[in-house]
Design a protein around this motif. Structure first.
Motif, PDB file in Angstrom:
ATOM      1  N   GLY A 551     146.909  73.619 -31.539  1.00 46.43           N
ATOM      2  CA  GLY A 551     148.324  73.300 -31.425  1.00 46.43           C
ATOM      3  C   GLY A 551     149.173  74.553 -31.530  1.00 46.43           C
ATOM      4  O   GLY A 551     150.274  74.547 -32.061  1.00 46.43           O
ATOM      5  N   ARG A 552     148.639  75.656 -30.987  1.00 48.08           N
ATOM      6  CA  ARG A 552     149.305  76.935 -31.150  1.00 48.08           C
ATOM      7  C   ARG A 552     149.549  77.585 -29.798  1.00 48.08           C
ATOM      8  O   ARG A 552     148.672  77.601 -28.931  1.00 48.08           O
ATOM      9  N   CYS A 553     150.762  78.089 -29.607  1.00 48.09           N
ATOM     10  CA  CYS A 553     151.053  78.850 -28.393  1.00 48.09           C
ATOM     11  C   CYS A 553     151.063  80.314 -28.785  1.00 48.09           C
ATOM     12  O   CYS A 553     151.977  80.774 -29.464  1.00 48.09           O
ATOM     13  N   PRO A 554     150.023  81.065 -28.394  1.00 49.26           N
ATOM     14  CA  PRO A 554     149.898  82.442 -28.880  1.00 49.26           C
ATOM     15  C   PRO A 554     151.117  83.310 -28.565  1.00 49.26           C
ATOM     16  O   PRO A 554     151.441  84.207 -29.339  1.00 49.26           O
ATOM     17  N   ALA A 555     151.770  83.054 -27.452  1.00 54.04           N
ATOM     18  CA  ALA A 555     152.919  83.895 -27.102  1.00 54.04           C
ATOM     19  C   ALA A 555     154.221  83.360 -27.704  1.00 54.04           C
ATOM     20  O   ALA A 555     155.264  83.987 -27.580  1.00 54.04           O
ATOM     21  N   GLY A 556     154.140  82.192 -28.338  1.00 54.90           N
ATOM     22  CA  GLY A 556     155.343  81.625 -28.937  1.00 54.90           C
ATOM     23  C   GLY A 556     156.359  81.170 -27.915  1.00 54.90           C
ATOM     24  O   GLY A 556     157.564  81.350 -28.098  1.00 54.90           O
ATOM     25  N   VAL A 557     155.895  80.591 -26.826  1.00 50.58           N
ATOM     26  CA  VAL A 557     156.791  80.170 -25.761  1.00 50.58           C
ATOM     27  C   VAL A 557     156.946  78.648 -25.704  1.00 50.58           C
ATOM     28  O   VAL A 557     158.052  78.129 -25.605  1.00 50.58           O
ATOM     29  N   CYS A 558     155.843  77.927 -25.777  1.00 47.36           N
ATOM     30  CA  CYS A 558     155.888  76.479 -25.598  1.00 47.36           C
ATOM     31  C   CYS A 558     156.638  75.831 -26.759  1.00 47.36           C
ATOM     32  O   CYS A 558     156.192  75.897 -27.913  1.00 47.36           O
ATOM     33  N   ARG A 559     157.753  75.211 -26.447  1.00 44.04           N
ATOM     34  CA  ARG A 559     158.679  74.892 -27.526  1.00 44.04           C
ATOM     35  C   ARG A 559     158.223  73.778 -28.454  1.00 44.04           C
ATOM     36  O   ARG A 559     158.647  73.694 -29.583  1.00 44.04           O
TER      37      ARG A 559
END
Ligand SMILES: Cc1cc2nc3c(=O)[nH]c(=O)nc-3n(C[C@H](O)[C@H](O)[C@H](O)COP(=O)(O)O)c2cc1C
Ligand code: FES
Lengths: 636, 191
Positions: A551-559
């Motif tokens: 449940g992690r978006c490595p780039a921190g994009v998927c809100r």
């Protein structure tokens, strides 16, 4: 008809043009880049500033509008050519700098090199563009004139040997043009790389009298602008290429299919057509020969699928732009059912050079099977964004790190997206692939028509492939089931993954669907739509897995997979900026004076993160979206 | 969207004029739609019916074209038109967040016009200045590096402009639609 007629006519046109242009070059000139890229950055205002300042000082200096020289990162740009000095290019212009340049360089005699980007001619005082790494790799052919000539005056083009190829061709049989283009192995620059000469020959072989030439300037890739820049910067080059094609195949009428969203390109081309007609280079009896050919603009109404050849023709006939299955090919049955040659803007642009300088010269540039150059609009996270032209066979690494001067803000390179919605994403390990039709295809991307986006560590590959798929899904004409339903289903899955939904099977299913859509679709829109998904699945599987497994978006994009968090130790009690920036009043001041975000109210608009002063830098994105146990609270 | 007073007559005379300058052939259909839109700012249902009548093409086919092509809009543009670029470069740096901020501020969705016809919001693909991403085009002025905070600033500036020009803005919204961006306006006539 005497054989040297067209030659004599050309000589006269050339002399006239040369005289006019030389007269202009005898005095100082300011060339302001006003292609769309420049205008967007405020070039029209810069032009006015120059004009006003020059008038105030009562100087005899011409200010002219030129196209794009490709260094879009430094817009607005201008070149100042003053007799006695090398022509110098200045970037990042504003009214203050314009004032200085007029005062110091135009009124005075100090070129103010401290503000210059580069000189345009070799000299012993200041480096030229060729002295930079970018210049070493670049080889300008069809971009040669772009940004240096006043597009609104045909004399500029003629004085640079424009329409000479046409006058030469008219002295010979049409077959000579065809043979030269065939010998040059000019491959179509619209994406697929099909040899232009073979296409033209098929059209001739159809044996019909009524034939058409169409230039594909639909440029549907949502992140690319090379075709537009060329039309805005050197329209006659494309027009001459089309006339040469018409002569070779015996067509009487042609069209430039240009997006209606490209008003400057439409305007410049219209003006260019009128001027060419007035000089007898277009229309009835071109250069007093028996050859007649006329051109018209058709404004495309903005549908990606209309870039596809058969769909484009359908749309010109007043129908919805739906592709047809082929054969029959356009070369035998195209516009109005007649044999038609359709080529990309750049394909036509090479033709005058090939006729002027010969097939052998052309084949010396680039690689054996991919002669010539490749033109890209280089965008994304590189330092030197803009329009670039390199010989075929240059590697992606050279393009990104030398021509593009590497990544902005020292970020880490992640991928290049090449070929737009039909192309793919290639990782670091594929950077040594040479740029040519065949090698890129093998790597899973396509040459496309020249869009190239550089991505860095802050870009999420799942989100990128979702973006392109959403685009193609929206643009699918709906004619065939695979494309219509397959892409929809794929998009649903990708949307799920960006929310952390799915498991190993989901990824399997996504891959299978992608392959089915690729193999089962009617036209190349559907056949290529899965490319961004397939390449990211191949090269960036770990990112997909992080989304669904952690449940992690490595780039921190998927809100859906991030939350915004104010780190208490970094937050300054004295500052209120984030509170004011929040559109939903989600940020409040706690009893202890620190700020906190009410996660219920937060819409993840990114405002506070941008607003928080860099000296505090207290706001972070956390993924997976789990709040850390707050140490202070327990300490209180 | 309700037609305003006088709009009906305006639409009919516009379509008549465009049709009288065309061949009325099917091939001319897209250029006709482009010219009508250049003048009215959008394609009202009434205009499409009149075009169908005049060219002898079934009305559904005209609707079909108008909905197939992205260029055509079925809503009147607002007094202030905001276009948010969602081309590749702009999307990568948060163009969608900017769009969402506008949607929230205007209380409409992308592709719509506010009911008072003050604002309309659209998404476009690559404006051609990707270096300045994310890019927003406000009433034909391109603005780069638009952060969500700047969205509030832009809206405030537009609200300020509304205040000055007063109510006459809303009475004939159909008129000030000519956008410089619209090529059919600049060159369509010359053909
Ligand atoms: C969905 C789709 C979109 C396309 N878009 C374009 C485009 O914008 N410009 C272009 O020149 N070719 C485009 N093509 C390729 C054309 O079908 C055609 O191959 C090309 O214009 C031929 O010119 P060339 O041989 O000079 O490359 C597209 C193809 C597909 C399937
Ligand atoms: S992607 Fe927005 S300007 Fe190019």
């Amino acid at each position: 008809m005497s054989e040297s007629d067209s030659q004599a006519i050309y000589e006269k046109l050339y002399e006239e043009a040369k005289k006019k242009i030389d007269a202009k070059e005898n005095k100082a000139q300011v060339l302001v880049g006003t292609a769309t890229c420049g205008v967007s950055a405020g070039a029209l205002k810069i032009k006015e500033d120059f004009e006003r300042e020059i008038k105030e000082k009562d100087l005899d200096v011409d200010v002219v509008e030129v196209g794009c020289i490709g260094h879009c990162y430094a817009e607005p740009l201008a070149v100042i050519a003053k007799p006695g000095h090398p022509a110098v290019c200045y970037g990042y212009l504003d009214d203050g700098l314009v004032h200085r340049l007029v005062e110091d360089f135009l009124a005075g005699d100090d070129p103010s090199y401290e503000y210059a980007l580069a000189a345009l001619e070799r000299n012993d005082v200041f480096p030229t563009f060729e002295d930079f790494p970018r210049g070493q790799y670049e080889h300008k052919l069809i971009l040669e004139n772009c940004g240096f000539i006043d597009v609104r005056d045909i004399n500029n083009y003629i004085a640079r040997d424009g329409y000479k190829a046409l006058s030469k061709a008219l002295e010979k049989e049409p077959s000579a043009v065809l043979e030269e283009v065939k010998a040059a192995n000019l491959r179509g620059r619209g994406g697929a790389g099909f040899p232009a000469g073979i296409k033209w020959e098929a059209c001739i072989k159809s044996g019909q009298d009524e034939k058409y030439v169409i230039c594909n300037a639909d440029e549907g890739d949502p992140g690319a602008f090379m075709d537009r820049s060329i039309l805005e910067s050197d329209p006659h080059l494309v027009i001459e290429g089309m006339i040469l094609c018409a002569y070779a195949i015996g067509a009487q009428k042609g069209y430039l299919y240009i997006r209606a969203e490209y008003p400057r390109a439409v305007g410049h081309v219209q003006e260019a057509l009128d001027q060419a007609r007035a000089k007898g280079l277009l229309g009835e009896s071109i250069m007093d020969t028996e050859f007649s050919f006329d051109l018209e603009i058709f404004q495309g109404s903005g549908a990606f699928v209309c870039g596809e050849a058969t769909a484009l023709v359908n749309s010109m006939e007043g129908n919805m732009g739906m592709p047809e299955s082929r054969p029959p090919r356009l070369a035998s049955q195209g516009f109005r059912g007649k044999p038609t040659v359709l080529n990309n803007v750049k394909t036509f642009a090479y033709v005058p050079y090939i006729i002027n300088r010969g097939a052998d010269w052309f084949k010396e540039i680039g690689t054996k099977d991919n002669p010539g150059t490749a033109v890209f609009s280089l965008v994304g996270k590189v330092n030197n964004t803009g329009l670039v032209e390199v010989p075929m066979g240059t590697t992606l690494r050279e393009l990104v790190f030398d021509v593009g001067d590497g990544l902005r803000d020292n970020k880490e390179f992640k991928a290049v997206q090449i070929g737009g919605p039909s192309g793919g994403c290639l990782p670091e390990s594929a950077l040594d692939v040479p740029i040519d039709f065949d090698s890129l295809h093998e790597a899973g991307a396509i040459m496309g028509s020249g869009g190239l986006v550089v991505l860095d560590e802050n870009d999420c590959m799942v989100s990128v492939s979702r973006y392109f798929l959403e685009f193609t899904q929206h643009e699918s004409c709906g004619k065939c089931t695979f494309c219509r339903l397959g892409t929809k289903h794929m998009l649903d899955i990708l949307n799920g993954i960006t929310r952390g939904k799915g498991d190993a099977e989901t990824l399997e299913l996504l891959k299978e669907l992608a392959e089915d859509v690729r193999d089962g679709s009617l036209c190349n829109l559907g056949k290529t739509a899965p490319n961004p998904v397939l390449t990211t699945l191949e090269y960036f599987m770990d990112e997909y897995k992080a989304h669904i497994e952690e449940g992690r978006c490595p780039a921190g994009v998927c809100r859906e997979l991030i939350l915004y968090y104010i780190e208490p130790p970094k937050c300054s009690k004295l500052c209120n900026v984030c509170v004011g920036s929040c559109p939903t009043e989600a940020i409040f001041t706690r009893d202890d004076g620190l700020k906190e975000i009410d996660q219920e109210k937060c819409v993840k608009c990114d405002n506070c993160l941008k607003a928080c002063p860099p000296e505090y830098n207290a706001i972070v994105k956390l993924s997976p979206p789990v709040l850390p146990p707050e140490k202070e609270k327990t300490a209180k | 969207m309700q037609l305003m007073e006088g709009e009906k007559e305006q639409i009919i005379s516009c379509v008549d004029e465009v049709l009288s300058n065309s061949t009325k052939e099917k091939e001319d259909l897209i250029p006709i739609l482009q010219k009508v839109q250049a003048r009215l700012g959008y394609l009202p249902a009434l205009a499409m019916e009149k075009i169908a009548e005049g060219t002898d093409v079934p009305t559904v086919d005209v609707y079909g074209l108008a909905t197939f092509y992205n260029q055509f809009r079925l809503n009147p543009p607002g007094d202030h038109e905001v276009k948010v670029c969602l081309g590749t470069a702009c999307y990568m740096v948060g163009g969608d967040i900017t769009l969402e901020s506008f949607e929230r501020r205007m209380e409409i969705n992308e592709g719509e016009t506010t009911s008072d016809r003050r604002y309309s919001l659209e998404r476009v693909a690559c404006v051609g200045c990707c270096t300045m991403a994310p890019v927003v085009v406000v009433d034909d002025e391109v603005e780069g590096k638009v952060t969500p905070t700047r969205v509030d600033g832009i809206m405030l500036e537009l609200e300020g402009k509304n205040g000055k020009s007063g109510d006459n803005n809303s009475s004939n919204a159909g008129q000030n639609t000519g956008s410089k961006d619209d090529p059919t306006k600049e060159v369509g006539e010359q053909k």
